[in-house]
Write an enzyme that holds these catalytic residues in place. Structure first.
Site, mmCIF file in Angstrom:
data_model
loop_
_atom_site.group_PDB
_atom_site.id
_atom_site.type_symbol
_atom_site.label_atom_id
_atom_site.label_comp_id
_atom_site.label_asym_id
_atom_site.label_seq_id
_atom_site.Cartn_x
_atom_site.Cartn_y
_atom_site.Cartn_z
ATOM 1 N N ILE A 76 0.811 -1.219 0.000
ATOM 2 C CA ILE A 76 0.000 0.000 0.000
ATOM 3 C C ILE A 76 0.844 1.268 0.000
ATOM 4 O O ILE A 76 0.302 2.378 -0.066
ATOM 5 C CB ILE A 76 -0.967 0.030 1.208
ATOM 6 C CG1 ILE A 76 -0.195 -0.104 2.529
ATOM 7 C CG2 ILE A 76 -2.017 -1.059 1.074
ATOM 8 C CD1 ILE A 76 -1.089 0.040 3.757
ATOM 9 N N LYS A 136 11.780 5.498 0.501
ATOM 10 C CA LYS A 136 13.195 5.209 0.342
ATOM 11 C C LYS A 136 13.627 4.176 1.379
ATOM 12 O O LYS A 136 13.671 4.435 2.561
ATOM 13 C CB LYS A 136 14.017 6.484 0.511
ATOM 14 C CG LYS A 136 15.500 6.301 0.222
ATOM 15 C CD LYS A 136 16.238 7.615 0.336
ATOM 16 C CE LYS A 136 17.722 7.428 0.045
ATOM 17 N NZ LYS A 136 18.465 8.712 0.154
ATOM 18 N N SER A 168 11.984 1.451 2.211
ATOM 19 C CA SER A 168 10.891 0.833 2.973
ATOM 20 C C SER A 168 9.702 0.535 2.070
ATOM 21 O O SER A 168 9.494 1.187 1.044
ATOM 22 C CB SER A 168 10.447 1.734 4.127
ATOM 23 O OG SER A 168 9.864 2.920 3.626
ATOM 24 N N VAL A 220 5.418 -0.557 2.666
ATOM 25 C CA VAL A 220 4.335 -0.736 3.635
ATOM 26 C C VAL A 220 3.276 -1.650 3.022
ATOM 27 O O VAL A 220 2.875 -1.463 1.864
ATOM 28 C CB VAL A 220 3.707 0.611 4.030
ATOM 29 C CG1 VAL A 220 2.601 0.393 5.062
ATOM 30 C CG2 VAL A 220 4.763 1.558 4.576
ATOM 31 N N LYS A 280 5.326 -2.458 8.032
ATOM 32 C CA LYS A 280 6.354 -1.641 7.370
ATOM 33 C C LYS A 280 7.672 -2.405 7.361
ATOM 34 O O LYS A 280 8.225 -2.711 8.412
ATOM 35 C CB LYS A 280 6.508 -0.308 8.100
ATOM 36 C CG LYS A 280 7.432 0.686 7.409
ATOM 37 C CD LYS A 280 7.416 2.013 8.162
ATOM 38 C CE LYS A 280 8.269 3.060 7.479
ATOM 39 N NZ LYS A 280 8.234 4.352 8.214
ATOM 40 N N ASP A 296 8.658 16.149 11.906
ATOM 41 C CA ASP A 296 8.399 15.829 10.493
ATOM 42 C C ASP A 296 6.892 15.776 10.219
ATOM 43 O O ASP A 296 6.409 14.875 9.533
ATOM 44 C CB ASP A 296 9.062 14.504 10.119
ATOM 45 C CG ASP A 296 9.106 14.266 8.614
ATOM 46 O OD1 ASP A 296 9.005 15.251 7.846
ATOM 47 O OD2 ASP A 296 9.228 13.099 8.194
#
Length: 229
Positions: free
Chosen positions: A10, A14, A16, A18, A33, A121
């Site tokens: 889904i 960078k 990773s 998910v 993840k 973030d």
């Protein structure tokens, strides 16, 4: 990891991926993840932060695992995706929607700050939406304890420059703070309301200069809203 099935990708970032997952022999859906070991420190920081948090507007942590090449993070699955995906589909949102978004984000952030953390973030892609329409703050890989935050120095230059960063973070010795988190919320709500990022540099202009030189039009007052119980 043999407790989970995760056939559907889904999201991808960078280093990773998910997946939408499900705990075997149950109807409990989760987000899985998978992160490259090269990003181990960021994942371990996220685990360190998120496992201490419990709030309706914070993404719920469930577990994490380590294999030879990856670290796997198991968290709450939000069927609504994230606010950036929603903005790309809807282009912009009306005032009443901003009131709901703003309430949920502010309540989650107030709780996070009360625990002594700064998110560092906040942006639409890191704000998830549950099936019940509740906005939840996610992705704590960059979060820091307030007592551990150090001046950025030149470190910001190697980060991906983001239009959600507050002006002082571009200065020598700038530090992330509660205030920089709230600045990011303001930028996020502005983008969701207008459909465009608040700060868009002109050719040859730096983002920092754009932040200092551009005066944004005032948004309408959307009123107060209490946090969900």
């Amino acid at each position: 990891m043999d407790k989970y099935l995760f056939p559907q990708e889904i999201g991808r970032g960078k280093g990773s991926i998910v997946y939408k997952g499900r705990k075997k022999h149950t109807i409990q859906y989760v987000a899985v993840k998978k992160v490259d070991k090269a990003l181990q420190q960021k994942v371990l920081n996220e685990v360190r932060v998120i496992h201490n948090l419990d709030h309706p507007n914070i993404l719920k942590f469930m577990n994490w695992y380590e294999t030879s090449n990856h670290i796997w993070l198991i968290v709450e699955f939000c069927t609504g995706g994230d606010l950036m995906e929603m903005k790309m589909m809807d282009k912009a949102f009306p005032e009443y929607a901003l009131k709901v978004f703003g309430r949920d984000i502010a309540c989650g952030l107030q709780y996070l700050h009360s625990k002594g953390y700064v998110h560092c973030d906040l942006r639409p892609a890191n704000l998830l939406v549950s099936g019940g329409g509740i906005v939840k703050i996610g992705d704590f890989a960059s979060a820091q304890k307030t007592k551990e935050i150090k001046p950025l120095g030149q470190r910001l230059a190697v980060r991906q420059v983001s239009c959600y960063l507050s002006p002082e973070l571009f200065e020598e010795g700038g530090v992330f703070s509660y205030a920089s988190d709230f600045w990011a919320i303001g930028c996020t709500l502005y983008e969701l309301y207008t459909g465009a990022a608040p700060w868009i540099p002109t050719p040859g202009q730096t983002l920092h200069a754009c932040l200092l030189e551009t005066e944004l039009p005032a948004l309408p007052e959307i009123g107060r809203a209490s946090c969900r119980e």
